[in-house]
Scaffold this active site. Structure first.
Site, PDB file in Angstrom:
ATOM      1  N   CYS A  82       0.835  -1.199   0.000  1.00 49.76           N
ATOM      2  CA  CYS A  82       0.000   0.000   0.000  1.00 49.76           C
ATOM      3  C   CYS A  82       0.874   1.255   0.000  1.00 49.76           C
ATOM      4  O   CYS A  82       1.553   1.523  -0.980  1.00 49.76           O
ATOM      5  CB  CYS A  82      -0.980  -0.032   1.177  1.00 49.76           C
ATOM      6  N   HIS A 192      -3.776  -5.128  -0.247  1.00 53.02           N
ATOM      7  CA  HIS A 192      -3.412  -5.602   1.091  1.00 53.02           C
ATOM      8  C   HIS A 192      -3.443  -7.128   1.123  1.00 53.02           C
ATOM      9  O   HIS A 192      -4.515  -7.722   1.272  1.00 53.02           O
ATOM     10  CB  HIS A 192      -4.393  -5.052   2.131  1.00 53.02           C
ATOM     11  N   GLU A 194      -2.582  -9.051   3.489  1.00 50.72           N
ATOM     12  CA  GLU A 194      -3.032  -9.518   4.815  1.00 50.72           C
ATOM     13  C   GLU A 194      -4.550  -9.504   4.959  1.00 50.72           C
ATOM     14  O   GLU A 194      -5.098 -10.110   5.881  1.00 50.72           O
ATOM     15  CB  GLU A 194      -2.377  -8.671   5.915  1.00 50.72           C
TER      16      GLU A 194
END
Length: 213
Positions: A82, A192, A194
């Site tokens: 990001c 992202h 995650e």
């Protein structure tokens, strides 16, 4: 010596990144740190983050992290996420901000006049939610991930590399934009991992076993 250092410059949900890495590599020592010496000793480095480019760069310099980030990107497997992608470039339109300049190119805001889908419906900025990612090069971090797999995005700005040679992945909103770059030891993504369920965890798992170049 930690296996993975997650760079802490006070912005973003760093611990969710660390937890995702621990999930895919339960035996790895993962530290969240703003200590340049610890970052230098780590086997690999993750550079995540959210927020505004100007604030990000100010915190990087306030904490004395610029040199550690530059050195890590050149010497060991390095993953940007990001804001950790955007500030690798030379300049961001967000706050008219000079960035790290590790990669030639700039960061642009999604232009209001272009934000319509094919039916003319207005598209929101930030670009938020799931979107397809298409590979533009073969890379070990794409191993086992289907071309066109969906990842989770939250961003109002996108990178425009000066050279197509570093473009590792593209997405579309409502035009094609670069969402992943790769060069030597460095791999960085706009989305992202995650937050991207199976595809994101696979990418993080690939990073843990990648030795860079």
């Amino acid at each position: 010596m930690p296996d993975v250092a997650v760079i802490d410059y006070g912005m973003g949900n760093l611990h969710s990144v660390a937890k995702a890495i621990e999930h895919v590599a339960p035996k790895a020592e993962v530290v969240v740190t703003d200590d340049p010496d610890l970052i230098a000793r780590a086997g690999r480095v993750v550079f995540p983050g959210q927020g505004a480019a100007r604030d990000c760069m100010a915190e990087i310099d306030r904490r004395g992290l610029r040199g550690a980030i530059v050195e890590a990107s050149r010497t060991k497997p390095f993953l940007g996420i990001c804001m950790g992608l955007q500030v690798l470039f030379e300049h961001s339109e967000e706050g008219d901000t000079p960035c790290l300049g590790l990669l030639p190119g700039r960061v642009l805001r999604f232009p209001d006049e272009a934000m319509h889908d094919t039916q003319g419906k207005r598209l929101k900025v930030p670009h938020m939610g799931w979107n397809n990612v298409y590979r533009m090069m073969e890379h070990p971090l794409w191993a086992g991930i289907e071309d066109g797999a969906r990842f989770y995005f939250v961003h109002s700005y996108y990178v425009e590399p000066a050279s197509p040679d570093v473009v590792a992945g593209m997405s579309h909103y409502p035009f094609a934009f670069t969402c992943a770059v790769a060069q030597d030891n460095l791999f960085a993504v706009q989305f992202h991992p995650e937050k991207s369920q199976a595809a994101g965890l696979r990418l993080l798992g690939n990073f843990i076993t990648w030795e860079g170049k």
